[in-house]
Design a protein around this motif. Structure first.
Motif, PDB file in Angstrom:
ATOM      1  N   TYR A 174     -12.820  -6.534  -4.098  1.00  0.00           N
ATOM      2  CA  TYR A 174     -11.626  -5.896  -4.654  1.00  0.00           C
ATOM      3  C   TYR A 174     -11.864  -4.388  -4.672  1.00  0.00           C
ATOM      4  O   TYR A 174     -12.653  -3.891  -5.466  1.00  0.00           O
ATOM      5  CB  TYR A 174     -11.389  -6.426  -6.069  1.00  0.00           C
ATOM      6  CG  TYR A 174     -10.031  -6.109  -6.700  1.00  0.00           C
ATOM      7  CD1 TYR A 174      -9.445  -4.854  -6.613  1.00  0.00           C
ATOM      8  CD2 TYR A 174      -9.356  -7.087  -7.412  1.00  0.00           C
ATOM      9  CE1 TYR A 174      -8.210  -4.581  -7.194  1.00  0.00           C
ATOM     10  CE2 TYR A 174      -8.120  -6.832  -8.008  1.00  0.00           C
ATOM     11  CZ  TYR A 174      -7.557  -5.577  -7.894  1.00  0.00           C
ATOM     12  OH  TYR A 174      -6.348  -5.308  -8.489  1.00  0.00           O
ATOM     13  N   GLU A 176     -10.480  -1.027  -5.722  1.00  0.00           N
ATOM     14  CA  GLU A 176      -9.548  -0.604  -6.781  1.00  0.00           C
ATOM     15  C   GLU A 176      -9.436   0.914  -6.826  1.00  0.00           C
ATOM     16  O   GLU A 176     -10.457   1.614  -6.919  1.00  0.00           O
ATOM     17  CB  GLU A 176     -10.091  -1.127  -8.123  1.00  0.00           C
ATOM     18  CG  GLU A 176      -9.377  -0.632  -9.359  1.00  0.00           C
ATOM     19  CD  GLU A 176      -8.014  -1.272  -9.534  1.00  0.00           C
ATOM     20  OE1 GLU A 176      -7.033  -0.704  -9.033  1.00  0.00           O
ATOM     21  OE2 GLU A 176      -7.960  -2.348 -10.163  1.00  0.00           O
ATOM     22  N   SER A 179      -5.177   1.547 -11.867  1.00  0.00           N
ATOM     23  CA  SER A 179      -3.769   1.301 -12.116  1.00  0.00           C
ATOM     24  C   SER A 179      -3.025   2.624 -12.277  1.00  0.00           C
ATOM     25  O   SER A 179      -3.463   3.510 -13.002  1.00  0.00           O
ATOM     26  CB  SER A 179      -3.623   0.442 -13.380  1.00  0.00           C
ATOM     27  OG  SER A 179      -2.289   0.076 -13.529  1.00  0.00           O
ATOM     28  N   GLY A 180      -1.901   2.748 -11.554  1.00  0.00           N
ATOM     29  CA  GLY A 180      -1.107   3.973 -11.617  1.00  0.00           C
ATOM     30  C   GLY A 180      -1.710   5.133 -10.831  1.00  0.00           C
ATOM     31  O   GLY A 180      -1.305   6.279 -10.995  1.00  0.00           O
ATOM     32  N   GLY A 208      -1.988   2.009  -7.377  1.00  0.00           N
ATOM     33  CA  GLY A 208      -1.110   3.029  -6.791  1.00  0.00           C
ATOM     34  C   GLY A 208      -0.242   2.560  -5.639  1.00  0.00           C
ATOM     35  O   GLY A 208       0.387   3.378  -4.974  1.00  0.00           O
ATOM     36  N   GLY A 229       1.023  -3.772  -9.766  1.00  0.00           N
ATOM     37  CA  GLY A 229       1.176  -3.973 -11.207  1.00  0.00           C
ATOM     38  C   GLY A 229       2.215  -3.035 -11.765  1.00  0.00           C
ATOM     39  O   GLY A 229       3.325  -3.440 -12.146  1.00  0.00           O
ATOM     40  N   THR A 230       1.908  -1.739 -11.769  1.00  0.00           N
ATOM     41  CA  THR A 230       2.769  -0.733 -12.398  1.00  0.00           C
ATOM     42  C   THR A 230       4.197  -0.771 -11.854  1.00  0.00           C
ATOM     43  O   THR A 230       5.156  -0.729 -12.636  1.00  0.00           O
ATOM     44  CB  THR A 230       2.160   0.677 -12.192  1.00  0.00           C
ATOM     45  OG1 THR A 230       0.825   0.650 -12.697  1.00  0.00           O
ATOM     46  CG2 THR A 230       2.959   1.735 -12.913  1.00  0.00           C
TER      47      THR A 230
HETATM   48  C1  1GP Z   1      -4.849  -2.320 -11.114  1.00  0.00           C
HETATM   49  O1  1GP Z   1      -4.994  -2.651  -8.800  1.00  0.00           O
HETATM   50  C2  1GP Z   1      -4.237  -2.899  -9.918  1.00  0.00           C
HETATM   51  O2  1GP Z   1      -5.990  -3.001 -11.457  1.00  0.00           O
HETATM   52  C3  1GP Z   1      -2.785  -2.523  -9.789  1.00  0.00           C
HETATM   53  O3  1GP Z   1      -2.552  -1.152  -9.847  1.00  0.00           O
HETATM   54  O4  1GP Z   1      -0.776  -0.834 -11.549  1.00  0.00           O
HETATM   55  O5  1GP Z   1      -1.133   0.878  -9.768  1.00  0.00           O
HETATM   56  O6  1GP Z   1      -0.137  -1.337  -9.214  1.00  0.00           O
HETATM   57  P1  1GP Z   1      -1.056  -0.592 -10.099  1.00  0.00           P
END
Ligand code: 1GP
Length: 248
Positions: A174, A176, A179-180, A208, A229-230
């Motif tokens: 993974y 990474e 997030s954001g 992102g 996610g975001t």
């Molecule tokens: C975070 O990879 C994830 O652990 C998702 O990121 O919230 O930026 O989509 P986002």
């Protein structure tokens, strides 16, 4: 002895046509009703699995409740993406059993795993052995996990981590960005790792990914699964367009 590698989710992920899309649910940022609404909608639009977890504000009870609700409506795997041992739930189908390889704190490399392993064993959750490698921005995961994020312009270091992870027996990698994150994981990292290891590893990447263009760049580089996610929380229509872009 319980079989923790029951291979149900593993087989599902390996056998599905790539690339896949994972919807990330952060229990801290969303209430149950919202989660149910968007998980169902994204399921209807082809998301392949639900990841559930976050860096802060996660309790087992919250995760249990969310999983029980969404499972009534969708039949794709629900996979734990734990930031700590409070992110383990007996209701999940599988867990990304992760080591944050570029943490400076041994707790996030092996300490939490030692505390979590007996719980995962007791619950009988399928285990997906995962290397968690944080690049660039890092976000909350990077801060909380005491990561020393790999510089954006040093992709070879991230690839070396992935190679080491594979040699240690981890099948899931993974990458990474956090997030954001303002930027995605540099696609060259994914491309190089795929070139070197092919389908011996399953590459997940996120952080992102907030438009179709960014998703496509990672898909073209060879990512097996893209996590959003975001954007799901901010603009569900955009998230649907990202799924369409990933699926071509
Ligand atoms: C975070 O990879 C994830 O652990 C998702 O990121 O919230 O930026 O989509 P986002």
């Amino acid at each position: 002895m319980k079989k923790l590698r029951k291979l149900k989710v593993h087989e599902y992920l390996k056998s599905k046509k790539k690339p896949l899309h994972f919807t990330l649910i952060d229990p801290e940022k969303t209430n149950k009703n919202e989660v149910v609404k968007y998980a169902t909608l994204l399921y209807d639009h082809g998301t392949d699995a639900i990841l559930i977890g976050g860096s802060t504000g996660v309790t087992e009870r919250k995760i249990d409740d969310i999983i029980v609700e969404i499972r009534k409506r969708i039949d794709i795997p629900i996979i734990l993406f734990p930031g700590n041992i409070s992110g383990i739930s007996r209701e999940a189908d599988a867990i990304l059993f992760m080591s944050l390889l570029n943490s400076e704190n041994p707790y996030f490399i092996i300490g939490a795993q030692v505390l979590g392993a007996p719980i995962v064993y007791e619950y009988g959750i399928e285990v997906l052995p995962t290397a968690y490698i944080i690049v660039g921005y890092g976000g909350a995961a990077g801060y909380i996990g005491h990561a020393r994020p790999i510089p954006w312009d040093k992709p070879e270091i991230a690839v070396a981590y992935a190679l080491a992870a594979y040699m240690l027996g981890m099948e899931y990698i993974y990458f990474e960005a956090g997030s954001g994150s303002p930027k995605i994981v540099p696609p060259i990292i994914v491309k190089k790792t795929k070139e070197l290891l092919g389908d011996q590893v399953f590459i997940i990447t996120g952080g992102g990914v907030n438009n179709e263009e960014k998703a496509k760049q990672l898909v073209e580089a060879g990512a097996d699964a893209i996590v959003t996610g975001t954007i799901v929380e901010q603009d569900i229509e955009k998230a649907i367009r990202i799924i369409k872009a990933i699926k071509g």
